[in-house]
Design a protein around this motif. Sequence first.
Motif, PDB file in Angstrom:
ATOM      1  N   TRP A 137       3.956  -3.095  18.943  1.00 47.10           N
ATOM      2  CA  TRP A 137       3.358  -2.848  17.658  1.00 47.10           C
ATOM      3  C   TRP A 137       3.283  -1.256  17.444  1.00 47.10           C
ATOM      4  O   TRP A 137       2.733  -0.404  18.309  1.00 47.10           O
ATOM      5  N   ARG A 138       3.815  -0.781  16.268  1.00 52.50           N
ATOM      6  CA  ARG A 138       3.628   0.664  15.668  1.00 52.50           C
ATOM      7  C   ARG A 138       3.168   0.817  14.462  1.00 52.50           C
ATOM      8  O   ARG A 138       3.376  -0.357  13.549  1.00 52.50           O
ATOM      9  N   ASP A 139       2.460   1.702  14.012  1.00 50.29           N
ATOM     10  CA  ASP A 139       2.065   1.781  12.560  1.00 50.29           C
ATOM     11  C   ASP A 139       2.131   3.183  12.105  1.00 50.29           C
ATOM     12  O   ASP A 139       2.021   4.169  12.832  1.00 50.29           O
ATOM     13  N   ARG A 140       2.139   3.249  10.897  1.00 48.66           N
ATOM     14  CA  ARG A 140       2.153   4.585  10.184  1.00 48.66           C
ATOM     15  C   ARG A 140       1.318   4.608   8.889  1.00 48.66           C
ATOM     16  O   ARG A 140       1.307   3.461   8.334  1.00 48.66           O
ATOM     17  N   GLN A 141       0.759   5.532   8.447  1.00 53.84           N
ATOM     18  CA  GLN A 141      -0.212   5.420   7.236  1.00 53.84           C
ATOM     19  C   GLN A 141       0.112   6.498   6.220  1.00 53.84           C
ATOM     20  O   GLN A 141       0.574   7.600   6.648  1.00 53.84           O
ATOM     21  N   LEU A 142       0.170   5.916   4.884  1.00 52.82           N
ATOM     22  CA  LEU A 142       0.509   6.928   3.841  1.00 52.82           C
ATOM     23  C   LEU A 142      -0.950   7.583   3.323  1.00 52.82           C
ATOM     24  O   LEU A 142      -2.167   7.026   3.453  1.00 52.82           O
ATOM     25  N   ASP A 143      -0.812   8.581   2.439  1.00 53.82           N
ATOM     26  CA  ASP A 143      -1.819   9.212   2.097  1.00 53.82           C
ATOM     27  C   ASP A 143      -2.943   8.256   1.108  1.00 53.82           C
ATOM     28  O   ASP A 143      -4.305   8.522   0.947  1.00 53.82           O
ATOM     29  N   THR A 185       4.974  -1.921  12.170  1.00 54.01           N
ATOM     30  CA  THR A 185       6.439  -2.367  12.576  1.00 54.01           C
ATOM     31  C   THR A 185       6.137  -3.354  13.949  1.00 54.01           C
ATOM     32  O   THR A 185       5.496  -2.899  14.796  1.00 54.01           O
ATOM     33  N   ALA A 186       6.740  -4.613  13.779  1.00 50.57           N
ATOM     34  CA  ALA A 186       6.325  -5.674  14.839  1.00 50.57           C
ATOM     35  C   ALA A 186       7.265  -5.267  15.948  1.00 50.57           C
ATOM     36  O   ALA A 186       8.460  -4.518  15.713  1.00 50.57           O
ATOM     37  N   PRO A 187       7.211  -6.022  17.194  1.00 50.50           N
ATOM     38  CA  PRO A 187       8.095  -6.074  18.320  1.00 50.50           C
ATOM     39  C   PRO A 187       9.721  -6.422  17.921  1.00 50.50           C
ATOM     40  O   PRO A 187      10.371  -5.468  18.568  1.00 50.50           O
ATOM     41  N   ASP A 188       9.895  -6.968  16.865  1.00 51.04           N
ATOM     42  CA  ASP A 188      11.111  -7.389  16.507  1.00 51.04           C
ATOM     43  C   ASP A 188      11.752  -6.579  15.537  1.00 51.04           C
ATOM     44  O   ASP A 188      12.594  -6.759  15.010  1.00 51.04           O
ATOM     45  N   GLY A 189      11.024  -5.467  15.153  1.00 51.05           N
ATOM     46  CA  GLY A 189      11.362  -4.448  14.085  1.00 51.05           C
ATOM     47  C   GLY A 189      10.967  -4.789  12.686  1.00 51.05           C
ATOM     48  O   GLY A 189      11.294  -3.970  11.890  1.00 51.05           O
ATOM     49  N   LYS A 190      10.601  -6.104  12.390  1.00 48.08           N
ATOM     50  CA  LYS A 190      10.116  -6.313  11.047  1.00 48.08           C
ATOM     51  C   LYS A 190       8.869  -5.594  10.738  1.00 48.08           C
ATOM     52  O   LYS A 190       7.989  -5.525  11.510  1.00 48.08           O
ATOM     53  N   GLU A 191       8.960  -5.044   9.293  1.00 47.45           N
ATOM     54  CA  GLU A 191       7.721  -4.380   8.912  1.00 47.45           C
ATOM     55  C   GLU A 191       6.899  -4.995   7.973  1.00 47.45           C
ATOM     56  O   GLU A 191       7.408  -5.922   7.412  1.00 47.45           O
TER      57      GLU A 191
END
Length: 524
Positions: free
Chosen positions: A442-448, A455-461
């Motif tokens: 699992w990965r995440d990014r944040q906007l202002d 982003t899930a392990p299978d690449g889906k957001e």
Amino acid sequence: MFDDLVDATTGTRGAGALSSWARVENAACAQRVATMAAMLDEAHAASGSADRDQWCLDNLDAVAAHIGAAQNITPGTASHQLLVAVALHDRFPRVAAVFAEGLITYALVKTVVHRGALVIDPDALRALDGLLAEAFGDWEPRSVDKTEKAIDVSVAQVDPHAVRRDETKARGRSVEVRIEEDGSGLATVLATLFAHDAKAFQARLKNLAATVCPDDPRTADQLRADAIGAIGTDRMACLCGNDDCPAAQDPPATGVVVYVIASEDTLADPAPGPSAPRHETPAPPTETPADTDEPTAAAERAAIDGEEPPLFDKPLRDLTLTEAMTPTPARLASLRPAALMGGQFLPGALACRATIGATITRIVHPGQASPENRYRPSRKLADFVRCRDMTCRFPGCRVPASQTDIDHTIPWPHGPTAASNLKCVCRRHHLLKTFWGGENGWRDRQLDDGTVIWTAPDGKEFVTTPGSRLLFPELSRPTATVTTTGRPTPHTAGLTMPRRRITRARDRADRVRYERQRNEAAQA
């Protein structure tokens, strides 16, 4: 098989189409359940999965989180669905085959999994699976109780000690608090108590209701309902509004904290507002339309107490048919609504009531302020982040922000302690991000503006927006853009996942063995 079922609906209509599509729906549900079980099999097949079964957030929890995000359901619901899927495909393959043909419903599958959970002998389990699969071919519609009893008959044939015993009524006592999702700001409390405790509770409510003065505008039923809310204190707040009220000299106090997010305008002192267009009920030409009260904020605050106003402004015998068919409509509320820390809607008048005896903290939007030079955010910044997010920001999670951790999206110290880099995440999903993250996790990014893209392990957001965006869009105004220092590195160095004392499988086996022993003792 599934495509054949869909093709069979072609040209059908009426009851025939209804029956065909119901079978397609069951078969589609079976495909969904089989996919869940396959996802867990893949997790167990991965390298190092045996050790992760001892983790506090084990393989099943990680897969359940992915299932919850994909279906936008809560973690508890996702975990339950996954457990049913695993039990069905590991223990009842022939029932699963009947399910895949669309001949039985998911509700029946859940009942089979639950009622057959105590069968542990492989031969007995295969026999039970066969009995049920054959029986489901010609089952007539049954109630839930009759369905459970019929399945129990089959369980008793293969293993008498595996029949689940119904709990006594006393063991089933419970309290359920259900917050309504209709925007009314109300909740339903369902409780089953011992009779003597219920008597004491009834007397307690009566005594609490008697702590207000006779001028309090609430009815007896409203006082008893509010007394439940004041059960943690020794008295109720009187609403008479009199300066010399003796009951108001000793205001209630409690150590329980409930967070309510409201606009400053909503909590301002009541003041007369501008007149709104007045609705006039049609009347004979010789009469003048009756004056109506101005819809002031004070009137809205008072409208939640006392008797219901009359539907019409004159006796029924004096109404024309047109007047009887068109009662006076309610006015639109002028008070801005509020919300509980968790996202539940709260009308403005109820938010004002919640301020009685409460501590009010002003939330300050940080704007373009510079990041704080420390790891743990200040109280002011933490309050803003919690009120902006309202809940855990993982997809589908509804844990209130007051019960979450404040997480750096880009790990400290490479990521700053600033609103654009902070979000609320419950402990479960915080551990998921930390130990099940990385390039293949699992990965995440944040906007202002507080939007978080997972982003899930299978690449889906999966995109989640701050919970305050609907009622308090001003809290989602962009804050200072994040600037990283150096190259962020994995932040698990020196950290270890909390571990279980025993695995989930061992825990289940122990509970099954205990219940079987009770059954054996009861039969002896």
